[in-house]
Design a protein around this motif. Structure first.
Motif, mmCIF file in Angstrom:
data_model
loop_
_atom_site.group_PDB
_atom_site.id
_atom_site.type_symbol
_atom_site.label_atom_id
_atom_site.label_comp_id
_atom_site.label_asym_id
_atom_site.label_seq_id
_atom_site.Cartn_x
_atom_site.Cartn_y
_atom_site.Cartn_z
ATOM 1 N N LEU A 1 50.587 -20.596 22.782
ATOM 2 C CA LEU A 1 51.435 -19.653 21.997
ATOM 3 C C LEU A 1 50.704 -19.119 20.637
ATOM 4 N N THR A 2 50.385 -17.882 20.780
ATOM 5 C CA THR A 2 49.630 -17.184 19.553
ATOM 6 C C THR A 2 50.436 -16.101 18.939
ATOM 7 N N LEU A 3 50.127 -15.850 17.796
ATOM 8 C CA LEU A 3 51.150 -15.062 16.863
ATOM 9 C C LEU A 3 50.305 -14.056 16.285
ATOM 10 N N ASP A 4 50.835 -12.779 16.151
ATOM 11 C CA ASP A 4 50.290 -11.568 15.504
ATOM 12 C C ASP A 4 50.880 -11.180 14.514
ATOM 13 N N ARG B 1 47.392 -0.766 0.556
ATOM 14 C CA ARG B 1 47.028 -2.309 0.447
ATOM 15 C C ARG B 1 47.414 -2.948 2.039
ATOM 16 N N CYS B 2 46.945 -3.705 2.637
ATOM 17 C CA CYS B 2 47.210 -4.234 3.990
ATOM 18 C C CYS B 2 46.641 -5.644 4.458
ATOM 19 N N GLY B 3 47.175 -6.251 5.139
ATOM 20 C CA GLY B 3 46.740 -7.604 5.546
ATOM 21 C C GLY B 3 47.206 -7.777 7.062
ATOM 22 N N ALA B 4 46.514 -8.518 7.724
ATOM 23 C CA ALA B 4 46.811 -8.814 9.140
ATOM 24 C C ALA B 4 46.387 -9.990 9.697
ATOM 25 N N VAL B 5 47.111 -10.890 10.519
ATOM 26 C CA VAL B 5 46.528 -12.094 11.245
ATOM 27 C C VAL B 5 46.520 -11.762 12.729
ATOM 28 N N ALA B 6 45.864 -12.483 13.598
ATOM 29 C CA ALA B 6 45.983 -12.203 14.945
ATOM 30 C C ALA B 6 45.410 -13.424 15.717
ATOM 31 N N ALA B 7 46.202 -13.889 16.908
ATOM 32 C CA ALA B 7 45.860 -14.910 17.639
ATOM 33 C C ALA B 7 45.911 -16.322 16.792
ATOM 34 N N LEU B 8 46.994 -16.182 15.936
ATOM 35 C CA LEU B 8 47.312 -17.521 15.043
ATOM 36 C C LEU B 8 47.961 -18.325 15.863
ATOM 37 N N VAL C 1 44.785 -9.325 21.990
ATOM 38 C CA VAL C 1 45.397 -8.680 20.710
ATOM 39 C C VAL C 1 46.060 -7.433 20.784
ATOM 40 N N GLY C 2 47.389 -7.287 20.649
ATOM 41 C CA GLY C 2 47.950 -5.869 20.845
ATOM 42 C C GLY C 2 47.846 -5.087 19.802
ATOM 43 N N ASP C 3 48.727 -4.329 19.474
ATOM 44 C CA ASP C 3 48.684 -3.120 18.610
ATOM 45 C C ASP C 3 49.495 -3.778 17.022
ATOM 46 N N SER C 4 50.337 -4.853 17.176
ATOM 47 C CA SER C 4 50.958 -5.137 16.144
ATOM 48 C C SER C 4 50.189 -5.604 14.758
ATOM 49 N N PRO C 5 49.102 -6.214 14.936
ATOM 50 C CA PRO C 5 48.516 -6.508 13.657
ATOM 51 C C PRO C 5 47.188 -5.409 13.542
ATOM 52 N N ILE C 6 47.133 -4.701 14.152
ATOM 53 C CA ILE C 6 46.221 -3.508 13.841
ATOM 54 C C ILE C 6 46.770 -2.320 13.096
ATOM 55 N N ILE C 7 46.200 -2.148 11.685
ATOM 56 C CA ILE C 7 46.617 -1.296 11.062
ATOM 57 C C ILE C 7 46.290 0.113 11.618
ATOM 58 N N GLY C 8 47.226 0.982 11.569
ATOM 59 C CA GLY C 8 47.065 2.388 12.382
ATOM 60 C C GLY C 8 47.532 2.464 13.515
ATOM 61 N N ALA C 9 47.745 1.355 14.303
ATOM 62 C CA ALA C 9 48.218 1.475 15.730
ATOM 63 C C ALA C 9 49.592 1.030 15.621
ATOM 64 N N GLY C 10 49.932 -0.479 15.445
ATOM 65 C CA GLY C 10 51.310 -0.949 15.391
ATOM 66 C C GLY C 10 52.263 -0.492 13.980
ATOM 67 N N LEU C 11 51.268 -0.238 13.066
ATOM 68 C CA LEU C 11 51.985 -0.149 11.648
ATOM 69 C C LEU C 11 50.990 0.786 10.855
ATOM 70 N N TYR C 12 51.507 1.690 10.122
ATOM 71 C CA TYR C 12 50.822 2.449 8.962
ATOM 72 C C TYR C 12 51.734 3.089 7.891
#
Length: 338
Positions: free
Chosen positions: A93-96, A105-112, A220-231
């Motif tokens: 189980l990995t979380l993004d 300002r923005c921050g992200a984590v992937a495959a956590l 990794v999908g779009d959720s942690p990608i700034i500009g893809a899943g969120l902007y």
């Protein structure tokens, strides 16, 4: 005549803007902005209630979206978000997650792995590092260093669902599986996307997900990608996405929606135009996949659009009528495929 014109101009500025200490006018606060929070899917109702509790106390949009996302990560037991998520094809189980303030300002984590609140780790990346994204073991190492506790998250129900999937090992994205979530369901994609506008006229957004069930390890999908899943942009508005993340990444989708609003489209028009671009670029794929956009502009106007019928979003504000509202999104395809 000149004096009268000056008087009218002064009166309008005083009535239509927020006064600051020293008599200055805050021209950055949008006229008629309404504090509001919106989230993807019907489980967004719970996230919105938590987020609204922050806004109602005068809290910031950034604090609100983090609180709403944290609720989804720990209190909601959903097969595609947080602690009850289904694992990848290796049983891991990995979380993004991502978070973005309207000031850029923005921050992200992937495959956590094994951290309950990836959205809060994403905020720590934003506020305590010079980076935007940390992934995998490095993200976990950073989280532990910041005081987040390692906790095994894979539930017995999700582990059993994975064992059942192994009997066939077939992978097919399911349209609108998000509306049928139960622990261990064999559904394989979704995001909680949440956007907020606070009383000061500031915007923020967050995304959190366990990604596609049975995905390749490391996907990794779009959720942690700034500009893809969120902007999010305070000058314009905010957008988030749900569905099969690869399509959002291919189109820089949430950034596209915000830029279309910058050009004068309403949130609904911007979401629709972005969806139509997905259809034009990949017409055959679009018939098999669900892609959904949700947006809010700086005045608090909200809109959404999807490829297939069935996408719903939740909205909560302090206006008249029921505060917890679910809205059906318009779509390209009128039938709800499964």
């Amino acid at each position: 005549m000149s004096s009268r014109r000056q008087f009218l101009q002064t009166s309008l500025m005083a009535a239509g803007a927020l006064a600051l200490p020293g008599g200055q006018v805050d021209a950055s606060k949008p006229a008629n902005a309404i504090a509001r929070v919106v989230s993807t899917w019907d489980f967004g109702v719970g996230a919105n209630r938590v987020a609204w509790g922050v806004l109602a106390r005068g809290g910031s949009a950034l604090d609100a979206v983090e609180a709403g996302a944290r609720w989804a990560e720990s209190d909601l037991c959903n097969a595609t978000v947080g602690r009850c998520g289904n694992p990848d094809r290796d049983g891991v189980l990995t979380l993004d997650a991502s978070i973005m303030d309207g000031d850029g300002r923005c921050g992200a984590v992937a495959a956590l792995e094994d951290i309950v609140h990836p959205v809060s780790v994403a905020r720590a990346v934003m506020e305590k590092t010079p980076h935007v994204m940390l992934v995998g073991q490095g993200a976990q190492q950073f989280a532990v260093a910041q005081g987040f506790e390692k906790t095994p998250l894979l539930t017995d129900t999700a582990r059993q669902a994975w064992r059942e999937w192994q009997k066939t090992s077939q992978y097919t994205p399911q349209i609108n599986a998000e509306r049928r979530q139960r622990p261990g369901d064999a559904s394989n994609h979704d995001t909680l996307g949440i956007l907020a506008l606070d009383a000061g006229g500031h915007l923020a957004g967050a995304c959190t997900t366990s990604g596609m069930a049975w995905k390749m390890h490391g996907r990794v999908g779009d959720s942690p990608i700034i500009g893809a899943g969120l902007y999010v942009d305070n000058d314009v508005g905010a957008a988030t996405a749900s569905g099969v993340g690869e399509e959002m990444v291919r189109n820089a989708a949430s950034f596209l929606v915000v830029e279309l609003m910058r050009q004068g489209r309403s949130p609904a028009q911007a979401c629709r135009e972005a969806i139509e671009r997905v259809v034009r670029k990949r017409p055959e794929a679009s018939k098999r996949l669900q892609v959904c956009f949700l947006a809010m502009n700086r005045q608090g106007e909200v809109g959404a659009f999807a490829l297939h019928k069935g996408f719903v979003y939740a909205m909560h504000d302090g206006g008249p009528g029921p505060h917890d509202r679910l809205h059906d999104s318009s779509s390209v395809y009128a039938s709800e495929q499964t």
